[in-house]
Design a protein around this motif. Structure first.
Motif, short mmCIF file in Angstrom:
data_model
loop_
_atom_site.label_atom_id
_atom_site.label_comp_id
_atom_site.label_asym_id
_atom_site.label_seq_id
_atom_site.Cartn_x
_atom_site.Cartn_y
_atom_site.Cartn_z
N ALA A 167 0.83 -1.21 0.00
CA ALA A 167 0.00 0.00 0.00
C ALA A 167 0.86 1.25 0.00
N ARG A 168 1.89 1.26 0.82
CA ARG A 168 2.75 2.44 0.90
C ARG A 168 3.55 2.63 -0.38
N LYS A 169 4.04 1.54 -0.95
CA LYS A 169 4.82 1.65 -2.19
C LYS A 169 3.95 2.12 -3.35
N HIS A 170 2.67 1.73 -3.33
CA HIS A 170 1.73 2.17 -4.36
C HIS A 170 1.70 3.69 -4.44
N ASP A 226 -0.19 6.51 5.97
CA ASP A 226 -0.98 6.10 7.12
C ASP A 226 -1.97 4.98 6.78
N ILE A 227 -2.05 4.03 7.68
CA ILE A 227 -3.00 2.92 7.58
C ILE A 227 -4.01 3.07 8.72
N ILE A 228 -5.29 3.08 8.39
CA ILE A 228 -6.35 3.13 9.42
C ILE A 228 -6.80 1.71 9.73
N ALA A 271 -3.24 6.21 3.36
CA ALA A 271 -2.96 5.31 2.24
C ALA A 271 -4.00 4.22 2.11
N ALA A 272 -4.45 3.66 3.25
CA ALA A 272 -5.31 2.49 3.19
C ALA A 272 -6.12 2.34 4.45
N ILE A 273 -7.21 1.60 4.32
CA ILE A 273 -8.00 1.12 5.45
C ILE A 273 -7.82 -0.38 5.51
N LEU A 274 -7.48 -0.89 6.69
CA LEU A 274 -7.21 -2.31 6.92
C LEU A 274 -8.26 -2.87 7.87
N ILE A 331 -8.36 5.86 -1.63
CA ILE A 331 -7.67 5.06 -0.61
C ILE A 331 -7.75 3.59 -1.00
N LEU A 332 -6.72 2.83 -0.66
CA LEU A 332 -6.76 1.39 -0.89
C LEU A 332 -7.49 0.69 0.24
N LEU A 333 -8.26 -0.34 -0.10
CA LEU A 333 -8.94 -1.16 0.90
C LEU A 333 -8.19 -2.48 1.03
N ILE A 334 -7.66 -2.74 2.23
CA ILE A 334 -6.96 -3.98 2.53
C ILE A 334 -7.86 -4.83 3.42
N LEU A 335 -8.16 -6.04 2.98
CA LEU A 335 -8.94 -6.96 3.80
C LEU A 335 -8.03 -8.05 4.36
#
Length: 391
Positions: free
Chosen positions: A107-110, A121-123, A176-179, A209-213
Motif C-alpha cells: 500500500a505504501r509503495k503504491h 498512514d493505515i487506518i 494510504a489504506a483502510i485495513l 484510498i486502498l482497501l486492505i482486507l
C-alpha cells in the motif's frame, strides 16, 4: 530456569498425537471433537487423504529450490487464485503475519510510486488482530499486543469498531489504506455488516484510498463463500490470506489488483520459503475442494444446522451463555461466565474450542465436519455447561 521452549504460550495440558477428520486423539487415547481446527487452519480436517497424497507425492520429488527459479506448483496455485477471485496477482508467504507485512508495504509503495510519498498512514480498528510482527502489533494497537515492544512502527491510526464518524475523521491527505477483517476472529467473532463493508469500499473509492482486507481467519470457505467479502458483493484492492489455504501446511498469500501492486517490482519483496513446492502442492489440493460451489453449499447447510443447535444450547444454559454470533462455520458463543472456564470444561467433556476477546469462545470446526459430529460436539458443550452450573 527458563524452559527449552520459550514460555510465550499458556498451553493446555493436552498432547495430541493423531488427527482424523474432525477428531483429535490424545496421547492417552482420549478422542476429542475439534472445534478449533488449529485456529481455523485445518479447513479439510486432520489427515485429509487428498492433502496427504499431494504432500507425499511432492515430497518424493522436490522440497525446495527458492524463488530464484520457476516453481510450477506456485504458478498453478497463483493462476487458480486469480481465476477464482478479484486478484490480478499473488505473492506467497508462509503465514498471515508475513502477509500483513507485505500488504502494508504494498500500500505504501503504491502511493510512493504515484508521487504521493506522504500517503503512508493505515487506518485500522479496535479489536483487530493482524499478527505479531512489528507491523502487525502496530496495526492492532492494543496495549495487550504492544506493551513493552516500543517504539512502535509509526503510520497507523486506530478507530473504534463500528464508529463511522471516527473513521471519517481519521482520513486525511496522508491516508494510504483502510485495513479491516470482514469478521474479527481474535476480537470475538464480530462480523462487519454487509452495508458497512460496501460503505468502506465506496469511501475508499471516493477518497482514493486502498482497501486492505485481512481474511487470514475468515477466508478460504470459512463463512460459506470462498472469501467473506463476497457476501457484501465488493472487492478489496489487497487481501491477506493464510491459515485455511494450506489446510495445516504453513502457507499464506497476498492477493492484489494490478493497480494496487504496481509498485512491487523485482527486488521490492522476497521470501526464502514462500510459495515452496510442498506448500503450493497442498494449496492446490485445498482449492480442489473449497473453491467448488458444491463444497461451499455444504458449508452453508452445516453452518445453519450448527447455529440452530447452538441457539438451543444457549437457551438451555442462560447462566453460562448469552448468545451466538458469526458467519458460516466461524461462530462464537458469548459467555456469562469466564470464557476460559468454558474452554477448560470443554476439555473435560472431550471437545476443543478456542477463547477470544469479548468473553467469547470461538467454534471453528473443520469445514468437512459432519452433521452427526456437530450434534455430538454440541452435546459435549452441553455437558461442559452443565458441569459449570453444578460446580
Amino acid at each position: 530456569m527458563i524452559p527449552s521452549i520459550l514460555p510465550t504460550y499458556n498451553r493446555a495440558p493436552l498432547s495430541f498425537v493423531k488427527g482424523e477428520g474432525a477428531w483429535l486423539i490424545e496421547a492417552d487415547g482420549r478422542r476429542f471433537l475439534d472445534l478449533g481446527a488449529g485456529i481455523a487452519v485445518n479447513a479439510l480436517g486432520h489427515a485429509h487423504p487428498d492433502l496427504v497424497a499431494a504432500l507425499t507425492e511432492q515430497a518424493g520429488k522436490l522440497w525446495h529450490t527458492s524463488n530464484l527459479y520457476q516453481i510450477p506448483a506456485q504458478q498453478e496455485l497463483a493462476d487458480r487464485l486469480v481465476e477464482a477471485t478479484f486478484a490480478d496477482t499473488v505473492f506467497f508467504t508462509n503465514s498471515g503475519t508475513e502477509s500483513c507485512e507485505l500488504a502494508i508495504k504494498m500500500a505504501r509503495k503504491h502511493f510512493f510510486d504515484a508521487d504521493q510519498p506522504e500517503r503512508t498512514d493505515i487506518i485500522a480498528f479496535e479489536g483487530s488482530f493482524h499478527g505479531r510482527s512489528s507491523a502487525g502489533i502496530a496495526a492492532a494497537g492494543s496495549e495487550k499486543m504492544t506493551k513493552g515492544f516500543g517504539p512502535l512502527l509509526p503510520g497507523f491510526k486506530h478507530v473504534p469498531w463500528g464508529d463511522h464518524d471516527a473513521l471519517h475523521a481519521a482520513i486525511d491527505d496522508n491516508t494510504a489504506a483502510i485495513l479491516i477483517e470482514p469478521v474479527q476472529g481474535e476480537g470475538g467473532i464480530r462480523p462487519l455488516p454487509d452495508q458497512c463493508l460496501k460503505g468502506l469500499r465506496d469511501l475508499c473509492d471516493q477518497r482514493g484510498i486502498l482497501l486492505i482486507l485481512d481474511e487470514v481467519q475468515c477466508g478460504v470457505g470459512r463463512t460459506g463463500r470462498l472469501f467473506a467479502h463476497e457476501w457484501a458483493g465488493i472487492t478489496p484492492d489487497i487481501m491477506m490470506v493464510a491459515k485455511g489455504i494450506g489446510g495445516g501446511f504453513p502457507l499464506g498469500a497476498v492477493l492484489a489488483t494490478e493497480n494496487a501492486a504496481a509498485g512491487m517490482g523485482a527486488g521490492t519483496h522476497g521470501s526464502t520459503y514462500g510459495g515452496n513446492p510442498l506448500g503450493c502442492a497442498v494449496g492446490c489440493a485445498v482449492m480442489d475442494h473449497v473453491a467448488t460451489s458444491e463444497f461451499l453449499a455444504e458449508v452453508n447447510r452445516k453452518a445453519g444446522f450448527m447455529r440452530q443447535r447452538l441457539e438451543g444450547l444457549v437457551a438451555a444454559h442462560p447462566d453460562i451463555f448469552t448468545g451466538v454470533r458469526g458467519l458460516g462455520l466461524m461462530l462464537g458463543l458469548t459467555c456469562k461466565v469466564a470464557n476460559t472456564d468454558v474452554v477448560k470444561a470443554g476439555y473435560d467433556a472431550l471437545v476443543v474450542a478456542v477463547p477470544a476477546a469479548d468473553n467469547v469462545i470461538r467454534l471453528l470446526p473443520p469445514l468437512t465436519i459432519t452433521e452427526g459430529e456437530i450434534a455430538e460436539a454440541v452435546s459435549r458443550l452441553d455437558a461442559a455447561a452443565t458441569a459449570l452450573e453444578t460446580a
